[in-house]
Design an enzyme around this catalytic site. Structure first.
Site, PDB file in Angstrom:
ATOM      1  N   ALA A  58      25.521   0.284  30.742  1.00  0.00           N
ATOM      2  CA  ALA A  58      24.568   1.225  31.313  1.00  0.00           C
ATOM      3  C   ALA A  58      23.549   1.492  30.221  1.00  0.00           C
ATOM      4  CB  ALA A  58      25.289   2.503  31.702  1.00  0.00           C
ATOM      5  N   GLY A 101      29.186  -0.647  31.343  1.00  0.00           N
ATOM      6  CA  GLY A 101      28.746  -0.687  32.752  1.00  0.00           C
ATOM      7  C   GLY A 101      28.524  -2.095  33.249  1.00  0.00           C
ATOM      8  N   GLU A 104      31.832  -3.235  34.221  1.00  0.00           N
ATOM      9  CA  GLU A 104      32.235  -2.457  35.404  1.00  0.00           C
ATOM     10  C   GLU A 104      31.547  -3.003  36.661  1.00  0.00           C
ATOM     11  OE1 GLU A 104      33.246   1.943  33.878  1.00  0.00           O
ATOM     12  OE2 GLU A 104      31.341   1.163  33.107  1.00  0.00           O
ATOM     13  N   GLU A 124      32.972   1.661  25.199  1.00  0.00           N
ATOM     14  CA  GLU A 124      32.526   3.055  25.320  1.00  0.00           C
ATOM     15  C   GLU A 124      33.138   3.989  24.272  1.00  0.00           C
ATOM     16  OE1 GLU A 124      31.671   1.447  29.474  1.00  0.00           O
ATOM     17  OE2 GLU A 124      33.033   1.053  27.804  1.00  0.00           O
TER      18      GLU A 124
HETATM   19  N1  T1G Z   1      21.408   0.422  26.638  1.00  0.00           N
HETATM   20  C1  T1G Z   1      20.154   0.530  26.147  1.00  0.00           C
HETATM   21  N2  T1G Z   1      19.675  -0.212  25.091  1.00  0.00           N
HETATM   22  C2  T1G Z   1      20.517  -1.068  24.539  1.00  0.00           C
HETATM   23  C3  T1G Z   1      21.858  -1.227  24.991  1.00  0.00           C
HETATM   24  C4  T1G Z   1      22.286  -0.441  26.101  1.00  0.00           C
HETATM   25  N3  T1G Z   1      23.510  -0.530  26.613  1.00  0.00           N
HETATM   26  N4  T1G Z   1      22.461  -2.151  24.212  1.00  0.00           N
HETATM   27  C5  T1G Z   1      21.531  -2.559  23.321  1.00  0.00           C
HETATM   28  N5  T1G Z   1      20.364  -1.922  23.506  1.00  0.00           N
HETATM   29  C6  T1G Z   1      19.112  -2.101  22.763  1.00  0.00           C
HETATM   30  C7  T1G Z   1      19.236  -1.717  21.286  1.00  0.00           C
HETATM   31  O1  T1G Z   1      19.038  -0.360  21.096  1.00  0.00           O
HETATM   32  C8  T1G Z   1      18.136  -2.571  20.669  1.00  0.00           C
HETATM   33  O2  T1G Z   1      16.918  -1.926  20.892  1.00  0.00           O
HETATM   34  C9  T1G Z   1      18.157  -3.835  21.509  1.00  0.00           C
HETATM   35  O3  T1G Z   1      18.804  -3.482  22.739  1.00  0.00           O
HETATM   36  C10 T1G Z   1      18.914  -4.965  20.882  1.00  0.00           C
HETATM   37  O4  T1G Z   1      20.196  -4.491  20.533  1.00  0.00           O
HETATM   38  C11 T1G Z   1      28.952   3.840  32.576  1.00  0.00           C
HETATM   39  C12 T1G Z   1      27.967   4.703  30.199  1.00  0.00           C
HETATM   40  C13 T1G Z   1      24.804  -6.101  23.263  1.00  0.00           C
HETATM   41  C14 T1G Z   1      26.207  -6.664  21.339  1.00  0.00           C
HETATM   42  O5  T1G Z   1      28.174  -0.080  24.012  1.00  0.00           O
HETATM   43  O6  T1G Z   1      26.760  -3.591  21.347  1.00  0.00           O
HETATM   44  O7  T1G Z   1      28.004   1.383  29.795  1.00  0.00           O
HETATM   45  O8  T1G Z   1      16.281  -1.531  18.567  1.00  0.00           O
HETATM   46  O9  T1G Z   1      19.984  -4.878  18.061  1.00  0.00           O
HETATM   47  O10 T1G Z   1      22.718  -7.169  17.630  1.00  0.00           O
HETATM   48  O11 T1G Z   1      30.765   3.105  31.397  1.00  0.00           O
HETATM   49  O12 T1G Z   1      23.403  -4.268  21.459  1.00  0.00           O
HETATM   50  O13 T1G Z   1      15.381  -3.497  19.754  1.00  0.00           O
HETATM   51  O14 T1G Z   1      14.667  -1.175  20.415  1.00  0.00           O
HETATM   52  O15 T1G Z   1      22.193  -4.238  19.100  1.00  0.00           O
HETATM   53  O16 T1G Z   1      22.115  -8.756  19.466  1.00  0.00           O
HETATM   54  C15 T1G Z   1      28.283   0.328  26.709  1.00  0.00           C
HETATM   55  C16 T1G Z   1      25.895  -1.715  23.237  1.00  0.00           C
HETATM   56  C17 T1G Z   1      27.224   1.307  27.034  1.00  0.00           C
HETATM   57  C18 T1G Z   1      27.014  -2.120  24.122  1.00  0.00           C
HETATM   58  C19 T1G Z   1      23.715  -6.998  21.256  1.00  0.00           C
HETATM   59  N6  T1G Z   1      27.706  -0.801  26.052  1.00  0.00           N
HETATM   60  N7  T1G Z   1      25.122  -2.814  22.721  1.00  0.00           N
HETATM   61  O17 T1G Z   1      23.700  -6.876  19.891  1.00  0.00           O
HETATM   62  O18 T1G Z   1      21.187  -6.497  19.526  1.00  0.00           O
HETATM   63  S1  T1G Z   1      27.890   2.794  27.701  1.00  0.00           S
HETATM   64  C20 T1G Z   1      27.672  -0.905  24.715  1.00  0.00           C
HETATM   65  C21 T1G Z   1      25.623  -3.651  21.784  1.00  0.00           C
HETATM   66  C22 T1G Z   1      28.253   2.423  29.323  1.00  0.00           C
HETATM   67  C23 T1G Z   1      29.408   3.070  31.402  1.00  0.00           C
HETATM   68  C24 T1G Z   1      28.906   3.553  30.088  1.00  0.00           C
HETATM   69  C25 T1G Z   1      24.684  -4.674  21.226  1.00  0.00           C
HETATM   70  C26 T1G Z   1      24.869  -6.097  21.818  1.00  0.00           C
HETATM   71  P1  T1G Z   1      15.750  -2.037  19.852  1.00  0.00           P
HETATM   72  P2  T1G Z   1      20.909  -4.970  19.193  1.00  0.00           P
HETATM   73  P3  T1G Z   1      22.414  -7.418  19.052  1.00  0.00           P
END
Ligand code: T1G
Length: 714
Positions: A58, A101, A104, A124
């Site tokens: 998400a 998400g 999910e 998460e």
């Molecule tokens: N939402 C919004 N922006 C995101 C994002 C996300 N989920 N994931 C990454 N970004 C942005 C990040 O800020 C950066 O922005 C750019 O993408 C590149 O990321 C309901 C509520 C996927 C392994 O925890 O672990 O789902 O700095 O530099 O090294 O249950 O990003 O360029 O402006 O990290 O190649 C759960 C989080 C969310 C995964 C890629 N998901 N992301 O790594 O790139 S909570 C996560 C990562 C959720 C639900 C709940 C990594 C990546 P900018 P990056 P990367």
């Protein structure tokens, strides 16, 4: 975007950079699904994504806004019901990552196919929340309770092969993913069976009785590994609801628990750290257009602890390494340490023998500068002496190609002074790794007065390639991390002179959340190293400044810490492999005698005073670093401390923590210490100003981000 291939509709998500399921994507998906549902020609649907990944979750931005407001995270439930209740089979086609998400959404689909390189997970808990889109109810239905607990508590994604073996993925696709997913959809249509809705599955859920041991073990793990992150225990409660309640009731329970986690303080802190780590890569004059060298070959000077660790970090990332030292014996010692570390990883099941062989094959130990002219980056990691480092850099000038980046791993010395012996100071940069360099995530990138933007871009690129967090800092004494650590460290030494004990101080700091107490850190790093740094940086040259009295004596007694079996504590090979601090009455006597001789009144010291004097000393110096431009942002300081100095991520870092306590009360307490304890506690002027203006570091960083909003860095 929807494309129809015969009777199969492909619904493609396209929201760069990671296809986060923000409001826009959710709405677009919902209307696309409504369209294909109504299209009689369409008999099956494939959900896929453009770009480098399926869906990384998400939108964490939405989540952060919820955490700072009503605590209600993004609502994916209507979309998930729409997917699952579609009368046509829906196949998720996964590449890159399916996280949070994103997974999910995939679990609400009737089937999941993935390419071999895909990774799937529910991270998460690393953000201080629990999955809030039915993941806690669907995952145990697909992989069983134990696996679901492990995936959710560790937050670590699993490879597609493991997901396939555990039933999360129905097929691994070789070659073109979309073609494979479409073919798979056709096979399911041909089978003509009802399409499995995850919500209806219970074959892997077991009974509460059967699962009781798994839940007990998980709660024990959560208590031990994440005692300060409520989301860990809440996640277990949610999975337990999947076993004890019908699906819809379980989802309602998950929503309650998810809202509780989003409202928690650690959630705010961990989201801060997530964005702070990404913000650290944004440097005003280093943009996407700044040319960064691709790094395939690195030469490392010095095969000691740091050089060996850096060589491993590079080899682990697929980079070829030339590791140099002055004598065969030194080289053998260095390579033996590298082999021992790899053997330990094999023993822990982290690496296979084959993977180790591949990595070792990338490292060439040598006594000369052969092939140095092919290296894009040279990293010097010799003994911490200016004279020696300048000699090495003068030599490097002659044996490397003009565009080569010349880096030093110094932890305290002046980068410009080192650069001054070369003809290209603009190619010189500090790459300050933290020990063990193959493990610690932090890389302080120290920018000298002449360091050019493309060298900084190359360093940031290398940090990302090594799986580290690069933070660009200015070339000021002690850079950011060490500069802040000195007042923190000295304050703990003053506290024991005044009546606390090293054991008490370390207990308070670790209970507060620090990975290690300051005295244990000093013993691990070496009291001899700390002594040399004090001399090198000229601490306490000014006789009017209070100096700690015991550390020098321990040094003079040859008590260097773990490496000599005694320092502030004693160490015994039979206790924790010689790494467990054992209180030493001899040191307590020495402290008491020294203090009395110095006329210091000793008294009972409360845990609260220890906590405040140690942590506020860190914060006060952090504010000075910020004011001096030593760090670009307050959040950079948080990234340095969370990834390099064992500061608890669930507290967000020293500057974020200060904001949460309130800068006014921090300022007032420091002002009190100033009155009681003297000039070292003078409040940093910026702290005084922010406190009086009722402002925060978070707001300061946001203003800076607005002011310097530029195309993203390299
Ligand atoms: N939402 C919004 N922006 C995101 C994002 C996300 N989920 N994931 C990454 N970004 C942005 C990040 O800020 C950066 O922005 C750019 O993408 C590149 O990321 C309901 C509520 C996927 C392994 O925890 O672990 O789902 O700095 O530099 O090294 O249950 O990003 O360029 O402006 O990290 O190649 C759960 C989080 C969310 C995964 C890629 N998901 N992301 O790594 O790139 S909570 C996560 C990562 C959720 C639900 C709940 C990594 C990546 P900018 P990056 P990367």
């Amino acid at each position: 975007m929807v494309t129809v291939d015969g009777d199969i509709a492909v619904v493609q998500i396209d929201n760069p950079p990671v296809n986060a399921l923000d409001r826009g994507v959710r709405e677009a998906l919902a209307s696309a699904l409504a369209r294909v549902a109504a299209d009689a020609a369409v008999r099956a649907v494939v959900i896929a994504s453009a770009g480098r990944t399926f869906v990384a979750g998400a939108d964490i931005g939405e989540l952060e806004r919820a955490a700072w407001s009503d605590g209600v995270g993004p609502d994916l439930h209507p979309l998930l019901a729409q997917v699952e209740d579609l009368a046509k089979p829906v196949v998720a086609a996964i590449h890159g990552t399916a996280l949070g998400g994103g997974l999910e959404l995939a679990m609400a689909c009737h089937y999941r196919v993935a390419v071999e390189s895909a990774r799937l997970g529910l991270p998460e808990v690393t953000l201080g929340i629990i999955p809030g889109a039915e993941g806690t109810q669907r995952l145990p239905r697909l992989v069983g309770v134990e696996k679901a607990l492990d995936m959710g508590l560790s937050g670590r994604p699993i490879p597609a092969s493991d997901a396939h073996a555990s039933g999360l993925v129905d097929q691994i696709v070789e070659g073109d993913l979309l073609a494979g997913a479409t073919a798979f959809a056709r096979e399911q249509l041909a089978r003509g069976a009802p399409h499995p809705r995850t919500r209806d599955r219970s074959d892997k859920l077991g009974t509460p009785g059967q699962n009781a041991p798994a839940f007990a073990a998980a709660r024990e793990t959560a208590r031990k590994t994440k005692p300060h992150i409520p989301a860990a225990a809440l996640f277990i409660d949610a999975v337990e609801a999947a076993v004890t309640l019908p699906f819809d009731a379980g989802v309602r329970r998950e929503r309650e628990l998810s809202a509780e986690s989003v409202r928690s303080e650690p959630c705010k802190a961990l989201l801060h750290v997530f964005f702070a780590e990404r913000a650290a890569a944004k440097v005003p004059d280093v943009t996407r257009d700044t040319p960064a060298l691709p790094v395939n070959k690195v030469a490392i000077i010095g095969a000691g602890t740091m050089g060996g660790g850096i060589a491993m970090a590079c080899a682990n990332a697929g980079i070829t390494v030339h590791l140099v030292d002055t004598t065969p014996a030194a080289l053998d010692r260095g390579m033996d340490a590298v082999r021992r570390n790899y053997a330990a990883s094999v023993k822990r099941g982290r690496l296979t023998e084959a993977a180790v062989a591949e990595r070792l094959a990338r490292i060439t130990p040598q006594l000369d500068h052969k092939d140095f002219d092919e290296a894009e980056v040279v990293i010097e990691a010799v003994f911490e002496s200016m004279e020696l480092k300048q000699r090495v850099f003068a030599e490097l000038n002659a044996v490397t190609r003009p565009g080569c980046v010349l880096a030093t791993n110094t932890s305290t010395l002046d980068i410009d002074a080192i650069a001054s012996v070369t003809s290209r100071p603009e190619r010189v940069v500090g790459l300050h790794f933290f020990s063990p360099a193959n493990v610690m995530r932090l890389l302080e990138i120290v920018r000298g007065g002449a360091t050019s933007p493309d060298v900084v871009a190359t360093a940031l690129g290398l940090a990302k390639r090594l799986g580290k967090v690069g933070v660009v800092v200015r070339n000021l004494p002690g850079f950011v991390g060490n500069r802040m650590m000195f007042p923190y460290m000295y304050e703990t030494q003053f506290l024991v002179e005044e009546g606390a004990t090293p054991e008490q101080v370390d207990r308070v700091l670790t209970r507060w959340g620090m990975a290690m107490g300051m005295f244990a850190v000093d013993d691990m790093a070496g009291l001899d190293v700390a002594w040399r740094v004090r001399q090198e940086l000229g601490h306490f040259r000014d006789p009017s400044v209070r100096r700690p009295l015991v550390a020098d004596q321990l040094y003079a007694m040859g008590r260097y810490g773990q490496k000599t079996g005694s320092g502030w504590f004693r160490y015994s090979p039979d206790v924790g492999g010689g790494r467990t601090p054992i209180p030493d009455p001899e040191v307590l006597d020495l402290i008491a005698r020294t203090a009395t001789d110095a006329g210091i009144t000793r008294r009972e010291i409360s845990d609260e005073e220890i906590e405040q004097r140690a942590i506020y000393a860190l914060i006060n110096e952090g504010v000075r670093v910020l004011a001096d431009g030593g760090a670009l942002r307050a959040s950079d300081i948080d990234v340095v401390y969370v990834n390099g100095y064992g500061f608890p991520a669930w507290r967000g870092g020293p500057m974020f923590y200060a904001d949460r306590v309130g800068l006014r009360s921090i300022y007032e307490r420091i002002a009190e210490f100033h009155r009681e304890l003297g000039p070292r506690w003078e409040p940093a002027p910026l702290l005084a100003r922010l406190a009086h203006e009722g402002r925060t570091f978070r707001a300061l960083d946001a203003e800076l981000a607005e002011r310097t909003a530029a195309p993203a860095s390299a």
